[in-house]
Design a protein around this motif. Structure first.
Motif, PDB file in Angstrom:
ATOM      1  N   THR A  89       0.843  -1.202   0.000  1.00 37.85           N
ATOM      2  CA  THR A  89       0.000   0.000   0.000  1.00 37.85           C
ATOM      3  C   THR A  89       0.875   1.248   0.000  1.00 37.85           C
ATOM      4  O   THR A  89       0.629   2.211  -0.729  1.00 37.85           O
ATOM      5  N   LEU A  90       1.923   1.201   0.823  1.00 37.06           N
ATOM      6  CA  LEU A  90       2.813   2.357   0.918  1.00 37.06           C
ATOM      7  C   LEU A  90       3.555   2.588  -0.403  1.00 37.06           C
ATOM      8  O   LEU A  90       3.622   3.719  -0.895  1.00 37.06           O
ATOM      9  N   ALA A 119       2.532  10.604   5.285  1.00 33.02           N
ATOM     10  CA  ALA A 119       2.275  10.231   6.674  1.00 33.02           C
ATOM     11  C   ALA A 119       1.462   8.948   6.621  1.00 33.02           C
ATOM     12  O   ALA A 119       0.358   8.924   6.102  1.00 33.02           O
ATOM     13  N   TYR A 120       2.037   7.885   7.141  1.00 31.58           N
ATOM     14  CA  TYR A 120       1.510   6.557   6.864  1.00 31.58           C
ATOM     15  C   TYR A 120       0.850   5.930   8.089  1.00 31.58           C
ATOM     16  O   TYR A 120       1.455   5.844   9.156  1.00 31.58           O
ATOM     17  N   TRP A 142     -14.162   2.738   0.089  1.00 31.18           N
ATOM     18  CA  TRP A 142     -13.431   3.972   0.296  1.00 31.18           C
ATOM     19  C   TRP A 142     -12.164   3.895  -0.532  1.00 31.18           C
ATOM     20  O   TRP A 142     -11.446   2.904  -0.485  1.00 31.18           O
ATOM     21  N   GLN A 143     -11.929   4.916  -1.355  1.00 31.14           N
ATOM     22  CA  GLN A 143     -10.746   4.964  -2.210  1.00 31.14           C
ATOM     23  C   GLN A 143     -10.564   3.661  -2.995  1.00 31.14           C
ATOM     24  O   GLN A 143      -9.527   3.007  -2.908  1.00 31.14           O
ATOM     25  N   GLY A 153      -2.945   5.300   3.724  1.00 35.69           N
ATOM     26  CA  GLY A 153      -3.318   4.159   4.556  1.00 35.69           C
ATOM     27  C   GLY A 153      -4.581   4.455   5.316  1.00 35.69           C
ATOM     28  O   GLY A 153      -5.479   5.122   4.800  1.00 35.69           O
ATOM     29  N   GLY A 154      -4.633   3.977   6.529  1.00 32.72           N
ATOM     30  CA  GLY A 154      -5.823   4.219   7.335  1.00 32.72           C
ATOM     31  C   GLY A 154      -6.869   3.151   7.114  1.00 32.72           C
ATOM     32  O   GLY A 154      -6.566   2.042   6.729  1.00 32.72           O
ATOM     33  N   GLN A 155      -8.099   3.503   7.329  1.00 30.53           N
ATOM     34  CA  GLN A 155      -9.166   2.514   7.404  1.00 30.53           C
ATOM     35  C   GLN A 155     -10.474   3.095   6.949  1.00 30.53           C
ATOM     36  O   GLN A 155     -10.603   4.313   6.805  1.00 30.53           O
TER      37      GLN A 155
END
Ligand SMILES: *[C@@H]1O[C@H](CO)[C@@H](O)[C@H](O)[C@H]1NC(C)=O
Ligand SMILES: *[C@@H]1O[C@H](CO)[C@@H](O)[C@H](O)[C@H]1NC(C)=O
Length: 292
Positions: free
Chosen positions: A124-125, A138-139, A241-242, A289-291
């Motif tokens: 993902t990064l 910012a990950y 999402w995305q 990233g995130g959720q």
């Protein structure tokens, strides 16, 4: 908690987290008194992320510092969402319980080896790095078990008994297709909130590209999987999402042929936001990233 108290607590939180630097306005002692004590304040973060339902207007009120030297705290980043409303149908109709070829399901994140979660997180990064022009990322590791479990846990409270019975007492949350290396990976969180439509949320999706000819089939299969799970879990809509554009295209195709409605929107609940404490301006930093 009243909003006044929450604003104060969150404003103070910046001073418990942020590395002290000229980029951080001085602590507003006039308003807050003495700064947080060092034992509760690691002050070792260059950024912090906030995921909350309080809404974007509230985020804006939580500045770092006060007066002229104050700067913005948490700025909402990830908020683009797609919702597919399934065509109305007979309640009794249940989707196919078999999964498309290549896919396997699991109950929980703890069934998945942590090396695989780390590999997917790194991917993902790397993908984000390839796609962005931002100087700094910012990950927030999207496959950290804590994040994934949280999304599932917050959504299970009101699961109807009939859904659980139908599924042998438990919901399958994790789906893996290991016909590729690394496998494609999907985490679903059916959510049942009182007075809201039952919604199948795509909590995390990581697709390994296949050959160009197979791509269309890959996305059609994926949509079939989502649709059948929505039916099985009595959900009337699917939210993501995305999401990758080819998946949205496959949804659109499906909608034209079978009905239902596809809606892109900016979400207002569970907004991801970033506070940047480092040098430079927050505009140079992208949240990744995130959720859901
Ligand atoms: C900051 O300090 C806290 C508390 O000591 C620690 O748990 C955390 O890992 C540290 N974070 C960084 C980025 O060093
Ligand atoms: C899943 O596996 C099948 C065959 O095993 C393959 O055709 C398909 O493209 C895969 N889908 C994804 C999303 O990886």
């Amino acid at each position: 908690m009243s909003k006044g108290y929450a604003t104060r607590m969150l404003s103070l939180l910046h001073y418990a987290l942020a590395i002290p630097s000229p980029a951080i306005p001085s602590f507003p002692e006039d308003e807050f008194g003495t700064p947080p004590s060092p034992e509760h304040s690691p002050r070792n973060a260059t950024y912090s992320t906030l995921w909350s339902d309080v809404g974007r207007d509230f985020y804006r009120t939580i500045k770092i510092g006060r007066g002229e030297e104050s700067r913005e705290g948490w700025i909402v980043g990830a908020d683009q969402e797609v919702r597919y409303e399934l065509p109305p149908s007979n309640e009794e109709e249940i989707g196919s319980t078999s999964l498309p070829q290549g896919w396997r399901s699991f109950h929980s994140i703890s069934d998945i080896p942590s090396e695989l979660l780390n590999t997917l997180s790194l991917r993902t990064l790397i993908t984000a790095q390839e796609q962005t022009s931002a100087k700094t990322l910012a990950y927030d590791a999207p496959t950290s078990p804590g994040l994934l479990e949280f999304t599932i846990t917050r959504s299970v409270r009101f699961t109807p008994a009939v859904v659980l019975e139908r599924n042998g007492g438990a919901i399958q949350h994790v789906y893996i297709n290991d016909s590729t290396v690394p496998p494609s990976f999907l985490v679903l969180a059916p959510t049942y909130t009182p007075n809201e439509p039952h919604t199948l949320k795509i909590s995390y999706l990581s697709l390994t590209p296949v050959t160009e000819e197979a791509t269309r089939q890959q996305f059609t299969d994926l949509f079939t999987l989502l649709y059948s799970r929505a039916k099985e879990y009595s959900c009337t809509q699917i939210e993501g999402w995305q999401l990758p554009q080819p998946l949205i295209d496959a949804w659109q195709q499906w909608t034209r042929e079978n009905g239902g409605k596809l809606i892109s929107h900016v979400r207002e609940e569970h907004l991801g936001a970033l506070a940047w404490y480092g040098a430079g301006t927050p505009a140079d930093v992208e949240m990744v990233g995130g959720q859901l």
